[in-house]
Design a protein around this motif. Structure first.
Motif, short mmCIF file in Angstrom:
data_model
loop_
_atom_site.label_atom_id
_atom_site.label_comp_id
_atom_site.label_asym_id
_atom_site.label_seq_id
_atom_site.Cartn_x
_atom_site.Cartn_y
_atom_site.Cartn_z
N GLU A 71 0.84 -1.20 0.00
CA GLU A 71 0.00 0.00 0.00
C GLU A 71 0.88 1.25 0.00
N LYS A 72 1.90 1.27 0.86
CA LYS A 72 2.83 2.41 0.89
C LYS A 72 3.58 2.53 -0.44
N SER A 74 2.59 1.75 -3.35
CA SER A 74 1.73 2.23 -4.43
C SER A 74 1.71 3.75 -4.53
N HIS A 75 2.14 4.44 -3.48
CA HIS A 75 2.13 5.90 -3.47
C HIS A 75 3.45 6.50 -3.97
N LYS A 77 6.17 7.70 -6.60
CA LYS A 77 6.03 8.30 -7.92
C LYS A 77 7.36 8.32 -8.66
#
Length: 292
Positions: A71-72, A74-75, A77
């Protein structure tokens, strides 16, 4: 640090990243994996290599959110970086060690389920680059979860797509497509199946009936990726193997999938607790999850 050059959302909870990792790109082969860490305290996450560019020094990874760490992740960039990006690890696909001329005589079929499309792609691409044709069956729950369709179509001999809900091309599982192909008179010399454990189990049950040798990837049960944690211990025939160091690919007809699925479930609770702690932040106390 290993810079992220591209970060893209492919589907709900599924992401693709191109990472600058020249040494890994120089030495990796289809079927191998890497371990990534976001920071010094981050979890070690094993991910199968989706693609690589030796000239550009890049590795492509595809991952699905299954817990707090992904989840982390996926953020992140483009422009961000991984603290660690270790590889290549594991054994390459056995196909790359076979004689190319002999491979050209074989009829190969790949069955990819969900995110399993990502590790199937580099193998089919490698075969295509060496003049070996392979058919590919790609299955997903719905149209939105079909991954890398254009890329796969460019390298596959024939691409067959199926969706559980019938929202794209046809309704059914990858096994249904294989049954239909055999009913039409098509025959294969080898099958390579990569996807969720339950999907690979049912592919192998079918290919046993068809007397079709089948290779599977046990990447889904890997945790640490070094053989030290024992999470990926599995029964393969009369032997005990570790997916991360002996595999991740094995003879699917010898794998004890029921045992592997029970082992995988052992870690679901820990993933759930970690995700809950991430979502609740400072309010989390390790309890029921309903407190403010």
């Amino acid at each position: 640090m290993y810079k992220i050059l591209k970060a893209e959302k492919l589907a709900e909870k599924i992401f693709l990243m191109d990472v600058e990792a020249p040494r890994v790109a120089k030495h990796c082969e289809p079927g191998q994996f890497v371990i990534v860490k976001m920071d010094e305290k981050g979890e070690r996450i094993p991910l199968t290599i989706c693609d690589y560019n030796r000239e550009a020094g890049t590795i492509t990874i595809v991952f699905q959110i299954v817990g707090a760490s992904t989840e982390k992740m996926s953020h992140l960039k483009a422009g961000d970086a991984f603290c660690d990006f270790v590889g290549p690890l594991g054994c390459p696909s056995e196909l790359i060690n076979e004689d190319i001329e002999e491979l050209k005589k074989q009829k190969l079929v790949f069955i990819a389920g969900g995110v399993g499309t990502a590790p199937v792609y580099p193998q089919v691409k490698w075969l295509h680059e060496h003049g070996v044709e392979a058919d590919v069956i790609v299955g997903a729950k719905n149209k939105d979860l079909i991954l890398l369709e254009d890329e796969m179509r460019a390298v596959a001999g024939n691409l067959y797509i199926t969706t559980d809900d019938g929202s794209y091309v046809r309704k059914g599982m990858g096994t249904d497509v294989l049954k239909d192909l055999y009913a039409e008179g098509k025959r294969y010399d080898k099958c390579i199946a990569i996807g969720p454990l339950i999907m690979m189990k049912f592919v192998c049950l079918l290919t046993k009936e068809l007397e079709l040798p089948t290779i599977v990837s046990m990447n889904p049960i890997m945790v640490d990726g070094t053989g030290m944690c024992g999470a990926c211990r599995l029964q393969v025939g009369d032997e005990i193997k570790f997916a991360c160091v002996d595999g991740p690919e094995f003879d699917g007809h010898k794998v004890d999938f029921d045992q592997a699925m029970k082992r995988q479930q052992t870690y679901k609770t820990e993933e759930g607790r970690a995700m809950l702690a991430l979502q609740e932040g400072d309010t989390h106390h390790g309890g029921c999850g309903h407190c403010n």
